[in-house]
Design a protein around this motif. Structure first.
Motif, mmCIF file in Angstrom:
data_model
loop_
_atom_site.group_PDB
_atom_site.id
_atom_site.type_symbol
_atom_site.label_atom_id
_atom_site.label_comp_id
_atom_site.label_asym_id
_atom_site.label_seq_id
_atom_site.Cartn_x
_atom_site.Cartn_y
_atom_site.Cartn_z
ATOM 1 N N PRO A 247 -18.872 39.239 28.152
ATOM 2 C CA PRO A 247 -20.082 39.374 27.315
ATOM 3 C C PRO A 247 -19.832 39.000 25.860
ATOM 4 C CG PRO A 247 -19.314 41.529 28.123
ATOM 5 C CD PRO A 247 -18.543 40.476 28.870
ATOM 6 N N ARG A 257 -28.770 36.479 25.672
ATOM 7 C CA ARG A 257 -28.410 37.273 26.836
ATOM 8 C C ARG A 257 -28.854 36.563 28.107
ATOM 9 N NH1 ARG A 257 -29.613 43.733 26.697
ATOM 10 N NH2 ARG A 257 -28.491 44.298 28.605
ATOM 11 N N ALA A 270 -18.185 43.244 33.502
ATOM 12 C CA ALA A 270 -18.830 43.458 32.195
ATOM 13 C C ALA A 270 -19.980 42.469 31.985
ATOM 14 C CB ALA A 270 -17.801 43.338 31.075
ATOM 15 N N GLU A 273 -22.897 43.572 34.016
ATOM 16 C CA GLU A 273 -23.558 44.710 33.356
ATOM 17 C C GLU A 273 -24.404 44.226 32.184
ATOM 18 O OE1 GLU A 273 -20.024 47.994 34.387
ATOM 19 O OE2 GLU A 273 -19.994 46.899 32.480
ATOM 20 N N TYR A 274 -23.810 43.366 31.371
ATOM 21 C CA TYR A 274 -24.517 42.863 30.189
ATOM 22 C C TYR A 274 -25.793 42.121 30.593
ATOM 23 C CZ TYR A 274 -25.172 40.334 25.750
ATOM 24 O OH TYR A 274 -25.682 39.820 24.579
ATOM 25 N N ILE A 277 -28.138 45.320 33.073
ATOM 26 C CA ILE A 277 -28.450 46.707 32.695
ATOM 27 C C ILE A 277 -29.169 46.736 31.356
ATOM 28 C CG2 ILE A 277 -27.505 49.002 32.214
ATOM 29 C CD1 ILE A 277 -25.143 48.319 34.027
ATOM 30 N N GLY A 278 -30.387 47.258 31.372
ATOM 31 C CA GLY A 278 -31.148 47.386 30.121
ATOM 32 C C GLY A 278 -31.627 46.066 29.568
#
Lengths: 458, 458
Positions: A247, A257, A270, A273-274, A277-278
């Motif tokens: 990330p 992103r 990672a 996730e980056y 998530i969110g």
């Protein structure tokens, strides 16, 4: 510390299998993913693309935001028996050692030439591997480095598949890259591998131009040589694009992103996730799980070299990451050219071979024990006493010589004993390799090289 | 040492004028560069683009290789009176200081708030500037940083042109970016400015997406906050994308040698050399020379803040770099919107103003000396004894109050003396500024603030 983790880059990477959100999808007239079986994983990808490209839907994402990131080793191409960049390093040392006595005398170069990976990885900071990386990746201009990578591409072959490394990309992932680009995505590689190494061929191999390759990097040094500007490769400010570095690298090199992320190992966790998530935008995560020892490799917790997949696999269900089961989700792993090549008996193997050693006991002097392989896979030869023949089963580096028919003459005891050992050895053979020395090695299921041959020139 | 040179980034940049190779060019039906005068510089650009896009010509370059790199500060937008990112830093400190006593107590923050640039640049490593850069660029998430840059864009105005900074791009360069993209070039920013700073608005302002912005960078730190992944900005592994750092950054972030390079200062010389010297492909280099104090700024060896242009200008003829003379080569500098805004009397200036100080001698107590500006530029007021009026000449931050008509009454000596000083001061005024304190300052040609007013609220 950063620099030492370049090792991690070179020797770690990963992959996995899927928790797919199966959704009813549209039926395109032409299947964009023909190498994928009709499973939930394929449907999940298609559903996601349909959602984010539907201008009237709530999940529409404008093209500029459709950033898709792909790990390379283990995700777009294999990483066994060693990551391909490490194979490049070994080849470079082999090529240069004869002309460079000082290089050849380096203990770590000698370890590399002997294939002693354990020695290279000894020590807290993998000093040996670091040393050979530095010896092959610094002190030369970027143009010189590029030329060396090109030479490696053109001249070396994968030990098992006997194809140029850059021909060994996964057909289903190639289709996926194209499918995403056809739907307005911009595709990026985000790999622990060296950016300079990948950029030499990424455009030709994946259709991904150099500027879309994020990888491990270090600074170059700008200077003039013979009145022309050059960039000299160094290890300064080495950045390792692995694990949390992914990330970080995405932000540093892309600055936006991603909404789709494809990986295969814990090193990709990672960035998954980056991505997922969110993220205020709809997002998609996928892990390639290497489950197919027959067609490729099977591993997760204990990969041949790099690609450990444990924590990311465990985290997949909770995060909705799709886990591709290579064996069941992929109809075909290699491109048609590669499969044809894998099924064709290698030109290197075809010919008449003279046994030099059988199970580490040498051969009886003046005996003439042979193996001849024809390009249709016919195997025949002489035990010194009898002749044998049959059809070998050959695919890639695999070879089986189980069903051989032999004449029944008797001979001196020493030759009869040797015949027995030879035929027993042939029956155990599962693989072969042609060494750089031009010798043919037949290998059993445990990896032991049980018969060694030299070529009988016509 | 690297980190300290971030200062160089923030406070150095540059620009220049041209040695053009005039060639007979084709006549496109629609002029792609309408803001350029018909000089050799415009023709040189058009000729180059025609050459590399002509499929039948010897100089054809495939689209994938058409990489064009542009410096930002001084090349695509101004860098005076201070580089805009430094203005952002100052604004951030102004905004935060009232709520953050610890921050406000920092001597370097106080220097910044007082506009004491000299103090910030004192010391070998420009410690003050480094400190305020760190205070405003680290310890926050990338999302938080982006939001702050957005706020700055929306709320602050350039002191001279009274426009949002990101509206102050050069119209001729905007046309050039588009012209190159329309001809298959991929355009990149390669700037000493912070990549994170530019990426917030580069796509909206220049049509250049974040992934095509190469700038000064430092690592972020990946972590979870409230269960969501974030990237925290740090100063670790700071990379300064200036001077030799520009070709280094081009290789690191783009990985392909450009064929066209546009800069304005000595900081761009290395990337111009990298682009044009010994390039196996046809190449093009251009320097923007700031020669237009009337419409923008004029400088080379002694810029207002950043942008020294000496060695690159000297090297231009030998290297065939085209040097744009802003004054003669550019028909129009700003976009139409910006020019209209510059010609309109600022809303901030319109109103009735009470003199508080005249040439550092205060004003006579209880006297009522005023200046009223109407939105049509009418200027009128009271000297305490007489009334005056006339038409002010206002453009951007420029104002001239030369031709005023005044009544001829007499009054007390002290007021008559003050009237004389006041009217003499008004006659010398060339510029104005509205301070953050809401006060109006009238400024003479030497930059002295000679009259200070407070607003008389209706």
């Amino acid at each position: 510390m950063r620099v030492s983790s370049l090792v991690v880059v070179a020797l770690l990477a990963s992959l996995s299998a899927a928790t797919a959100k199966a959704q009813p999808g549209s039926s395109p007239h032409v299947d964009p993913l023909p190498s994928w079986n009709e499973t939930a994983r394929k449907q999940a990808v298609i559903d996601f693309v349909n959602r984010v490209t539907d201008r009237d839907g709530d999940d529409y994402v404008p093209p500029a935001q459709r950033i898709a990131v792909f790990d390379n080793d283990g995700t777009l191409w294999p990483e066994a028996p060693l990551p391909f960049q490490v194979e490049f390093v070994f080849e470079e040392l082999k090529r240069r050692a004869p002309q460079e006595p000082k290089l050849a005398a380096d203990p770590m170069v000698q370890a590399a030439l002997a294939g002693d990976v354990k020695k290279l990885l000894a020590g807290k900071h993998y000093d040996g591997l670091m040393r050979i990386l530095a010896l092959t990746h610094t002190g030369i201009t970027t143009d010189e480095f590029n030329a060396r990578v090109e030479t490696w591409r053109e001249t070396t072959r994968h030990p098992r598949f006997q194809k140029a490394y850059t021909d060994l990309t996964y057909q289903p992932m190639q289709e996926l890259l194209k499918y995403l680009r056809d739907n307005g995505f911009e595709t990026f590689i985000v790999s622990g591998g060296g950016a300079d190494f990948m950029r030499v061929w990424s455009e030709a191999v994946y259709g991904i131009p150099p500027q879309n390759v994020v990888g491990s990097t270090a600074l170059t040094k700008f200077e003039f040589r013979d009145g022309k500007p050059v960039l000299i490769k160094t290890m300064d400010q080495a950045f390792v694009d692995d694990k949390d570095g992914k990330p970080v690298g995405i932000h540093q090199f892309i600055g936006r992103r991603p909404i789709a992320c494809f990986g295969n190992s814990d090193g990709d966790q990672a960035m998954l996730e980056y991505t997922t998530i969110g993220n205020p935008l709809p997002s998609f995560g996928m892990l390639v799980h290497h489950t197919d020892a027959e067609r490729e490799y099977a591993y997760d917790a204990h990969p041949p070299a790099s690609g450990t997949l444990v924590t990311a696999l465990a985290a997949a269900p909770a995060n909705g990451w799709n886990v591709v089961d290579m064996k069941t989700d992929w109809k075909q792993i290699w491109g048609t050219d590669t499969m044809e090549a894998a099924n064709k008996v290698s030109d290197l193997l075809v010919g008449n071979w003279l046994a030099e050693d059988i199970e580490n006991r040498g051969v009886v002097d003046r005996a003439h024990t042979t193996l001849e392989i024809a390009d249709d896979g016919t195997a025949s030869g002489n035990t010194s006493v009898n002749r044998y023949s049959g059809k070998a089963k050959i695919s890639g580096d695999k070879i089986e010589l189980g069903r051989l028919v032999m004449t029944r003459r008797a001979g001196p005891q020493s030759l009869m004993d040797q015949e027995t050992r030879f035929m027993a050895a042939l029956a155990k053979v599962t693989r072969y390799r042609i060494g750089d020395d031009g010798l043919l090695y037949l290998i059993d299921a445990e990896g032991n090289e049980i018969v060694r041959f030299s070529k009988i020139e016509d």
